[in-house]
Design an enzyme around this catalytic site. Structure first.
Site, PDB file in Angstrom:
ATOM      1  N   GLY C  12       0.831  -1.193   0.000  1.00  0.00           N
ATOM      2  CA  GLY C  12       0.000   0.000   0.000  1.00  0.00           C
ATOM      3  C   GLY C  12       0.865   1.241   0.000  1.00  0.00           C
ATOM      4  O   GLY C  12       1.842   1.317   0.733  1.00  0.00           O
ATOM      5  N   ALA C  16      -0.064   6.133   5.020  1.00  0.00           N
ATOM      6  CA  ALA C  16       0.607   5.271   5.997  1.00  0.00           C
ATOM      7  C   ALA C  16       1.745   4.492   5.337  1.00  0.00           C
ATOM      8  O   ALA C  16       2.843   4.388   5.890  1.00  0.00           O
ATOM      9  CB  ALA C  16      -0.395   4.312   6.629  1.00  0.00           C
ATOM     10  N   PHE C 116     -12.303  21.975  14.361  1.00  0.00           N
ATOM     11  CA  PHE C 116     -12.767  20.741  13.744  1.00  0.00           C
ATOM     12  C   PHE C 116     -13.659  19.982  14.719  1.00  0.00           C
ATOM     13  O   PHE C 116     -13.544  20.168  15.937  1.00  0.00           O
ATOM     14  CB  PHE C 116     -11.572  19.874  13.332  1.00  0.00           C
ATOM     15  CG  PHE C 116     -11.648  19.443  11.904  1.00  0.00           C
ATOM     16  CD1 PHE C 116     -11.248  20.287  10.891  1.00  0.00           C
ATOM     17  CD2 PHE C 116     -12.144  18.189  11.570  1.00  0.00           C
ATOM     18  CE1 PHE C 116     -11.327  19.898   9.569  1.00  0.00           C
ATOM     19  CE2 PHE C 116     -12.228  17.794  10.245  1.00  0.00           C
ATOM     20  CZ  PHE C 116     -11.822  18.649   9.248  1.00  0.00           C
ATOM     21  N   GLN C 248     -17.549   4.552  10.320  1.00  0.00           N
ATOM     22  CA  GLN C 248     -17.940   5.953  10.420  1.00  0.00           C
ATOM     23  C   GLN C 248     -18.694   6.423   9.187  1.00  0.00           C
ATOM     24  O   GLN C 248     -18.274   6.171   8.070  1.00  0.00           O
ATOM     25  CB  GLN C 248     -16.700   6.829  10.601  1.00  0.00           C
ATOM     26  CG  GLN C 248     -17.046   8.312  10.681  1.00  0.00           C
ATOM     27  CD  GLN C 248     -15.891   9.117  11.211  1.00  0.00           C
ATOM     28  OE1 GLN C 248     -14.971   9.443  10.481  1.00  0.00           O
ATOM     29  NE2 GLN C 248     -15.926   9.412  12.490  1.00  0.00           N
ATOM     30  N   HIS C 250     -19.694   9.782   7.416  1.00  0.00           N
ATOM     31  CA  HIS C 250     -19.379  11.210   7.440  1.00  0.00           C
ATOM     32  C   HIS C 250     -20.663  11.978   7.181  1.00  0.00           C
ATOM     33  O   HIS C 250     -21.382  11.674   6.239  1.00  0.00           O
ATOM     34  CB  HIS C 250     -18.329  11.529   6.379  1.00  0.00           C
ATOM     35  CG  HIS C 250     -17.722  12.885   6.542  1.00  0.00           C
ATOM     36  ND1 HIS C 250     -18.430  14.040   6.311  1.00  0.00           N
ATOM     37  CD2 HIS C 250     -16.495  13.284   6.946  1.00  0.00           C
ATOM     38  CE1 HIS C 250     -17.646  15.067   6.565  1.00  0.00           C
ATOM     39  NE2 HIS C 250     -16.468  14.632   6.944  1.00  0.00           N
ATOM     40  N   GLU C 263     -15.558  18.413   6.855  1.00  0.00           N
ATOM     41  CA  GLU C 263     -16.022  18.982   8.095  1.00  0.00           C
ATOM     42  C   GLU C 263     -15.496  20.405   8.252  1.00  0.00           C
ATOM     43  O   GLU C 263     -16.048  21.206   8.995  1.00  0.00           O
ATOM     44  CB  GLU C 263     -15.462  18.102   9.220  1.00  0.00           C
ATOM     45  CG  GLU C 263     -16.185  18.174  10.505  1.00  0.00           C
ATOM     46  CD  GLU C 263     -15.760  17.015  11.408  1.00  0.00           C
ATOM     47  OE1 GLU C 263     -15.697  15.878  10.917  1.00  0.00           O
ATOM     48  OE2 GLU C 263     -15.489  17.271  12.573  1.00  0.00           O
TER      49      GLU C 263
END
Lengths: 153, 261, 611
Positions: C12, C16, C116, C248, C250, C263
């Protein structure tokens, strides 16, 4: 480590890519600046030339051997025309060189076209320069009616 | 480069459809340039036409997906984020480079077949997929990273918002290759660094924190560098991020000239 | 088939993965394998910011950040990990700045910060400016900056290689392993999309950074390529998945499309209104209103719509109102998202409110790891040489609900930590551990089978059905009944999947084939998600059960650990699964065993979560 699912191996389409050669240097920079600078100068030279030849006095009807011969007896017009010739030839050749670079994708085609171009440049510039400096405004045995007034001074 | 972007959007206020600003569903035909060396056509390029049902907010990518998922699974293209951020799906739509996920069908005159081709100037691998390696190689050549000297500061480097804004436009680049592959100079022999590499050089040359401008200008002061730009503005027109690409290239040229004289 | 040997292999190339690569490649021979070109990764879609208590614009400290993270995650957060993240956040942001990331600046030239959701001063007093940002392109800048530094460091990439199997020296699905027994990861098997060739990568350490699995849902902000590959590979090899029920949603996805609107829009002053024009968040979170954590806002929005106060002709969305903001301010701070509204919905945010509805966004759960990124094979034993970071991992710093900006933090902090520990571990290993015989066998067989099936189910049909049932039954509001419906639908689809066929039978750039493989991953992930959700009979963070609307700390203050085992595996093999939940589901050839893992608590006692 012997499992080969299929014998057919397709070569990777992503062969390591490399620029053919690095061609760094100020040549293209100067030629880019030259194109713009010579362009501006040529506008002055060409329009000055056109104005003097076509507008002043009787204009275009005045132009004949005598007129041209007369002009080239003056060092001012010799330099003017020489500058115009050289700048126009450099400007034009450089422009066509650029076009060849942009549109000819094969090296051979490019080479041939550019050789022809440079050849044409050399011939034109050499002939033109020669003419400007070796022009004889009052050739012997010529019909006096065709000659410039300076020949009789 | 003269594709018409006809806006056939009807007045949003008169819509009865559920999605806001939507137009009712319609049929659209896509004419796609196909190339698959493994297929029966071998090395030959063919044009395939597909007709799909589309909705008002559908993008060209949705239509391509419909074709792949419902009609011909072998249709091959790249895509990922589907909203113009990842830069996977640059292609030539009606003769103009765009992102398939950012081009609404209704904006490219769906009354006529919409032509879809791979971007030009890079080797086609299969259908709409091209080999991106040459493109990224040029990008890597211009040293696309911050170059500094001396000790690292313990906190952040200080930069005024004005200095930050100086290169804001070119930080938006997503490396989709729409600009580079719209450039006629690049089409000829693919040796030109191309707009995208220059844009990314610009991003660092005009970053007040960076000290590598001289090296990058040196790299781009190449026969195949900025001087091959003919300011045709194809790149600016093609950029899906709205970057003033040609302007950025001109700014790099100017920096080189001031450096030389 | 080709075999490669590296010290560290990173799977990947998003935030990260590349952050890990920058660390690992300093000390060890490292390769990054990615199914996309690195700059295509979905980190680039993150918008709003990355929180760190820099205190550049107002008083702040990392302890408040830790508290917000713990409270935001509804106390299911491992508090030691959250503390590490909040502390190291400061260096993570400064590292990025020094790598060249063009943050927005304060008048003094320091990194600017903005408000935020869920980030507060002094344990919930008021919203705090903590998110460091670059317009609404923070993720894009992070991804570009990391890639740029990978170019600088000459990191080796294998682009458009799909990792399809993880190799270990023990079969965790069947073997009985004692507590403390050593299990090693030895390599991965990858498929080169361009040629269709199989490549085996032998490595001393492997880092999984494959991202999320948002494509199990229909309405999602996730990319088409986010199919939970890493999670599914680990899971199929017998490793557990932690807290998969927590997904989650959004709050502000473009209605009907799911495209993310940051956000930050609310951080910069945007207001959510229902169909009647009411600022409804005042009722649900009186103190911080529109800047409440995402689970609360998403639920409030869904509730408004459910109770008939939605906007639009079908009353099926709410509105994000930016019209009271100066256009110049919007252009400076939110240029991209306003463009999305214009491009995709034809709405002009200067003058009209934007239709929004919750969109599936982030998997809080994933492959369990400790704070060094080492992957756990049960509640406490690690797999040697296997690391995970980013959305694929569950550290768990997000608990049951991630705070906005904490994902960009997660990838940087734990990406760095896992890259560093992977390289350090690789240096301690003298010799590569031997690969199993025929390492690519499973992958080759799977691919050949898929390619060879002449006729059958279409991938797209099954995927669509999966996404629809997940959207209908396992979204913001869940009940035991809806989840069971989803489960039986998934079972049905899994049966159909066995008969799936692809039309493209070629080797070159066969995306048809890979979509089919990815669908298999999606089905596995959806199954675990739903099973874990059925098992958790409480409401916490992103997991809301209408039939159990209260948080139940007595019974569920535990991480869920889901293991897949063949039905033939002995009960003894199950026996070593520590399980508070102790729940076994048997299906066609395998069973899913649900165990648990205790939540680490340090400073903060669970409290009622009010904003």
């Amino acid at each position: 480590m012997t499992t080969t699912p299929s014998a057919q191996v397709i070569p990777s389409p992503r062969d390591p890519y490399a620029r053919r050669k690095t061609t760094r240097g100020n040549y293209e920079l100067y030629s880019w600046v030259f194109m713009r600078a010579s362009g501006v100068l040529l506008i002055v030279l060409i329009f000055g030339h056109l104005f003097v030849n076509l507008m002043v006095g009787e204009g275009v009807h005045r132009i004949d051997f005598a007129f041209v011969g007369g002009k080239w007896t003056s060092p001012f017009w010799q330099v003017w025309d020489l500058l115009m010739l050289w700048l126009a030839m450099f400007h034009g050749t450089n422009g066509v060189r650029t076009i060849i670079n942009d549109y000819a994708s094969r090296d051979l085609t490019r080479g041939i076209l550019k050789t022809l171009l440079y050849l044409a440049f050399v011939i034109t510039v050499a002939l033109g320069t020669l003419v400007i400096f070796t022009f004889e405004p009052c050739p012997a045995n010529a019909d006096p009616a065709l000659l410039a007034s300076i020949c009789f001074e | 480069m003269t594709a018409v972007a006809e806006n056939t959007r009807a007045d949003a206020g008169t819509q009865t459809d559920d999605a806001p600003g939507a137009v009712a569903s319609f049929e659209v035909t896509l004419k796609i340039r196909r190339y698959n060396p493994e297929s029966e056509h071998g090395e030959n390029v063919i044009w395939d036409e597909f007709t799909v049902q589309a909705h008002g907010t559908d993008r060209v990518l949705d239509a391509l997906h419909k074709i792949k998922w419902e009609q011909d699974g072998s249709l091959t293209f790249r895509r990922s984020c589907a909203h113009g951020i990842c830069g996977s799906d640059a292609m030539r739509i009606n003769g103009r480079n765009r992102l398939a996920c950012k081009t609404l069908l209704k904006d490219v005159n769906p009354d006529k077949p919409i032509t879809v081709e791979p971007i030009k100037g890079l080797p086609v691998v299969k259908d709409l997929v091209v080999d991106m390696e040459p493109f990224f190689a040029s990008y890597r050549e211009i040293m696309p990273f911050l170059i500094t000297s001396g000790n690292e500061p313990s906190r952040e480097r200080i930069q005024s918002q004005a200095d930050r804004d100086r290169f804001d436009d070119t930080t938006k680049c997503i490396l989709c290759a729409a600009c580079t592959s719209s450039c006629p100079v690049f089409w000829t022999d693919g040796q030109y660094f191309g707009p995208a590499a220059i844009v990314n050089a610009h991003r660092f040359i005009f970053d007040s924190r960076d000290e590598g401008a001289q090296q990058r200008l040196e790299i781009l002061n190449d026969k195949e560098g900025v001087w091959r730009c003919r300011t045709t503005f194809n790149c600016t027109e093609a950029c899906p991020r709205g970057i003033q690409v040609t302007k950025a290239i001109q700014e790099v040229k100017r920096a080189m000239i001031t450096r030389a004289f | 088939m080709q075999t490669h040997q590296y010290d560290v292999v990173i799977v990947g190339a998003g935030g990260a993965g590349m952050r890990a690569a920058l660390e690992a490649s300093k000390d060890a021979r490292t390769a990054v394998i990615s199914k996309l070109y690195p700059t295509r990764s979905h980190t680039g879609a993150a918008q709003g910011g990355m929180c760190a208590a820099l205190a550049n614009v107002e008083e702040d400290n990392w302890e408040w950040h830790t508290f917000d993270t713990v409270k935001g995650g509804d106390y299911l957060v491992d508090q030691d990990a959250a503390e590490i993240m909040a502390k190291e956040a400061i260096d993570a942001v400064l590292d990025l700045e020094r790598m060249g990331l063009p943050f927005n600046r304060t008048p003094e030239g320091k990194i600017d910060q903005r408000r935020f959701g869920g980030h507060t001063r002094n344990h919930g007093e008021a919203a705090v400016r903590r998110a460091c940002y670059a317009a609404d392109r923070t993720g894009h800048m992070i991804l570009q900056t990391l890639y740029q530094n990978c170019v600088k460091q000459d990191v080796e990439f294998y682009n458009e290689f799909y990792v399809l199997d993880l190799l270990t020296d023990h079969d965790l699905t069947t073997e009985e392993l004692e507590d403390g027994a050593e299990v090693n990861a030895t390599g991965v098997v990858a498929y080169d999309l361009a040629t269709g060739e199989i490549h085996v990568f032998q490595a001393k350490a492997i880092v999984f950074a494959t991202g999320g699995a948002g494509k199990i849902f229909k309405t999602t902000s996730n990319a088409h390529t986010l199919t939970g590959d890493g999670m599914a590979l680990a899971y199929r090899r017998g490793l557990p998945l932690e807290d998969m029920e927590f997904f989650q949603f959004h709050p502000t996805g473009l209605a009907g499309l799911g495209i993310l609107l940051s956000e930050a829009a609310r951080g910069e002053g945007g207001i959510l209104r229902n169909g009647e024009g009411e600022r409804f968040m005042e009722r649900y979170a009186p103190t911080i209103k529109d800047l409440a954590p995402r689970d609360i806002v998403a639920r409030s929005m869904a509730n408004e719509v459910r109770e008939g106060r939605g906007a639009g002709p079908n009353k099926d969305y709410v509105l994000l109102d930016l019209t009271h903001l100066e256009p110049a301010h919007i252009d400076a701070k939110l240029p991209d998202i306003t463009e999305f509204a214009r491009t995709y919905l034809g709405v002009e945010p200067y003058t009209e409110p934007v239709p929004v509805y919750p969109t599936a966004h982030y998997a809080m759960g994933g492959v369990p790891t400790n704070v060094d990124g080492e992957v756990l094979r049960d509640s406490h034993n690690v797999v040697k040489g296997l690391y995970a970071a980013g959305e694929v991992a569950c550290v768990s710093v997000h608990g049951s609900n991630r705070l906005g900006t904490n994902s960009l933090l997660d990838i940087n902090v734990f990406g760095k930590r896992s890259g560093r520990s992977a390289a350090a571990y690789a240096k301690t290993v003298a010799q590569h551990k031997p690969l199993p015989e025929n390492p690519a066998e499973r992958v080759v067989q799977q691919l050949e089978e898929m390619r060879g099936r002449p006729d059958g189910e279409r991938v797209a049909d099954i995927r669509k059905a999966l996404q629809e049932t997940m959207d209908a039954n396992a979204q913001v509001f869940r009940t035991g009944e809806s989840l069971n419906t989803a489960l039986s639908d998934i079972r049905e689809l899994q049966k159909r999947y066995k008969n799936v066929s692809v039309q493209d039978k070629g080797k070159l750039f066969n995306t048809d084939l890979l979509e089919a493989i990815e669908l298999g991953f999606l089905l596995d992930i959806a199954e675990v998600t739903v099973l874990a959700a059925i098992n958790r009979k409480e409401s916490r963070g992103g997991h809301y059960r209408e039939d159990y609307p209260q948080r139940d700390d007595a019974n569920y203050m535990q991480h869920t650990m889901a293991y897949r085992r063949p039905t033939s595996a002995s009960d003894v093999a199950d026996g070593h699964i520590e399980g508070y939940f102790d729940h076994v589901e048997e299906f066609d050839g395998y069973k899913v065993v649900l165990g648990s893992k205790p939540v680490t608590q340090t400073r903060y006692e669970p409290m009622e979560r009010k904003y």
